[in-house]
Design an enzyme around this catalytic site. Structure first.
Site, PDB file in Angstrom:
ATOM      1  N   CYS A  66      11.834  -4.310 -60.579  1.00  0.00           N
ATOM      2  CA  CYS A  66      11.152  -3.476 -59.592  1.00  0.00           C
ATOM      3  C   CYS A  66      11.151  -4.127 -58.217  1.00  0.00           C
ATOM      4  CB  CYS A  66       9.722  -3.179 -60.029  1.00  0.00           C
ATOM      5  SG  CYS A  66       8.725  -4.644 -60.333  1.00  0.00           S
ATOM      6  N   ASN A  67      11.342  -5.437 -58.152  1.00  0.00           N
ATOM      7  CA  ASN A  67      11.295  -6.141 -56.870  1.00  0.00           C
ATOM      8  C   ASN A  67      12.655  -6.546 -56.325  1.00  0.00           C
ATOM      9  OD1 ASN A  67       8.498  -6.071 -56.732  1.00  0.00           O
ATOM     10  ND2 ASN A  67       8.289  -7.954 -57.921  1.00  0.00           N
ATOM     11  N   SER A 124       9.039 -14.521 -56.328  1.00  0.00           N
ATOM     12  CA  SER A 124       8.443 -13.286 -56.836  1.00  0.00           C
ATOM     13  C   SER A 124       7.353 -12.766 -55.911  1.00  0.00           C
ATOM     14  CB  SER A 124       7.848 -13.520 -58.230  1.00  0.00           C
ATOM     15  OG  SER A 124       8.855 -13.867 -59.151  1.00  0.00           O
ATOM     16  N   GLN A 132       7.105 -13.225 -65.798  1.00  0.00           N
ATOM     17  CA  GLN A 132       7.931 -12.128 -66.294  1.00  0.00           C
ATOM     18  C   GLN A 132       9.385 -12.222 -65.867  1.00  0.00           C
ATOM     19  OE1 GLN A 132       5.150  -8.712 -65.257  1.00  0.00           O
ATOM     20  NE2 GLN A 132       6.396  -7.797 -66.851  1.00  0.00           N
TER      21      GLN A 132
END
Length: 420
Positions: A50-51, A105, A112
């Site tokens: 998602c990032n 992150s 994760q």
């Protein structure tokens, strides 16, 4: 062949751009096969979360990969180029180590990403695009991540996306325990969110998933019920909180569906969290008066509140990574000598076989064995030394570095003299 990282992430691009070049899990292997058909790309792995969307590859130039990335997603290259970063060798290795360690992150130190990188490696292995260089890079990345997490406090006091979603919901509703919650999807992120929300003991929990069986498994674990995705339009008005994270390439909840749900609810507010990339909920939904919609980028502001306590650990983590980068680059440098070493051994083996055949013929006709062995050793020695001797004789002047190099190769004493 050099090592590169090409990518786009939450630092360089907004969600609206990131979702345009995200890869679905079931398309990654085909995408890798397509990418490595480019003559300039020999090994490749794709990390898409998602990032971030990142392509780790070994090839001749980075240009072919960026051109492929735009073409694959049917975008003009100039549309995504302002958001792309390309890291050559040292920077590519350092970036991989930082990503695996959670330093790059949105949630500093989150664990994760390590599992997501391992999934990317498995996909590349199954697609047959991993190769020796990338395999070594990722194995080193995982080892560095383990060292960083075990020797620094980088993972301490993490405020996860799931915990941040609960905090935001508590700003809208006085008590989570009075609310009904719908989770769309049944992957790792939804499971984490369900765990955090269910700790508040909500009135009711439901899981909607494309695969009903998987939805039932998660529902059993959190004490909820499972529904089919086809039921969303009918069931949506029942829920006060909706958290969605699927791999769907298209939105699951459209503006019209949510408008109808709000009307049925008589404009009682709904809190919605969309953790998917591409988004599961149409962005226009967030403009509605009675809907509070948050995306992964919105949650970052809440997450940052826990960063200060981990900043000191970043310095220690970066020091570990810098040292490990140097080690990996030393290994990578030795890879460049492999072809010449192989060629050298092949040439020596050919010379050995040729002289062995010659010696065996002499023995077969009855020549003296001692004389044959002496001749064999002289001929073999002359063949081995012919090329370096010739190169030394052709050295331009006394300052040529070749004599010193030959001395190192053959472990010659500084005072020894050739020919003596």
């Amino acid at each position: 062949m050099a090592l590169f990282t090409l990518g786009i992430n939450h630092h360089t691009a907004p969600l609206a751009v990131r979702e345009q070049i995200a890869f679905q899990t079931d398309t990654v292997q085909q995408a890798l096969a397509d990418l490595t058909r480019c003559q300039a790309v020999h090994e490749a792995a794709i990390l898409s979360t998602c990032n971030r969307t990142e392509v780790y590859f070994a090839g001749d130039t980075p240009g072919a990969a960026s051109q492929w990335l735009a073409a694959y997603h049917r975008l003009a290259r100039h549309e995504i180029e302002p958001y792309l970063y390309t890291y050559p060798e040292r920077e590519a290795v350092r970036h991989a180590f930082r990503v695996a360690s959670g330093l790059d992150s949105m949630v500093l130190g989150e664990p994760q990403i390590l599992g997501q990188m391992k999934e990317a490696v498995r996909a590349a292995e199954e697609a047959g695009t991993l190769g020796t260089t990338l395999h070594k890079l990722f194995q080193h990345s995982f080892a560095v991540a383990k060292e960083v997490r075990s020797t620094t406090a980088i993972g301490a006091n993490i405020v996860s996306m799931a915990a941040a979603a609960v905090r935001l919901a508590e700003r809208i509703f006085e008590r989570i325990a009075d609310q009904k919650i719908l989770f769309i999807g049944a992957g790792e992120m939804i499971e984490l969110c369900a765990t955090h929300f269910c700790a508040q003991q909500p009135r009711h929990v439901a899981i909607a998933n494309r695969t009903v069986e998987r939805g039932l498994m998660l529902a059993d674990r959190v004490g909820g019920t499972a529904i089919r995705l086809e039921e969303l339009g009918e069931r949506l008005p029942q829920f006060d909180i909706v958290v969605s994270c699927t791999a769907s390439p298209l939105p699951i909840l459209g503006l019209g569906m949510v408008e109808r749900a709000i009307k049925v609810r008589r404009h009682r507010p709904m809190f919605m969290v969309d953790l998917a990339v591409p988004r599961d909920i149409e962005f226009e939904v967030g403009e509605m008066d009675d809907v509070f919609l948050y995306t992964v980028d919105d949650l970052a502001q809440v997450v940052e509140s826990g960063i200060e306590s981990r900043q000191a650990a970043v310095v220690d983590a970066e020091a570990i990574i810098s040292e490990r980068v140097d080690g990996f680059l030393r290994w990578l440098a030795t890879r460049g000598t492999v072809p010449i070493i192989r060629s050298l051994r092949d040439a020596a083996e050919r010379a050995r076989r040729h002289e062995m055949e010659h010696a065996l013929k002499l023995l077969a006709r009855g020549d003296d064995p001692a004389r044959v062995l002496d001749q064999f050793s002289h001929r073999l020695t002359n063949k081995f030394l012919h090329a370096p001797t010739q190169a030394l004789a052709q050295a331009s002047d006394g300052r040529d570095e070749l004599p010193a190099l030959v001395g190192r190769l053959f472990h010659l004493h500084p005072d020894s003299r050739l020919g003596e």
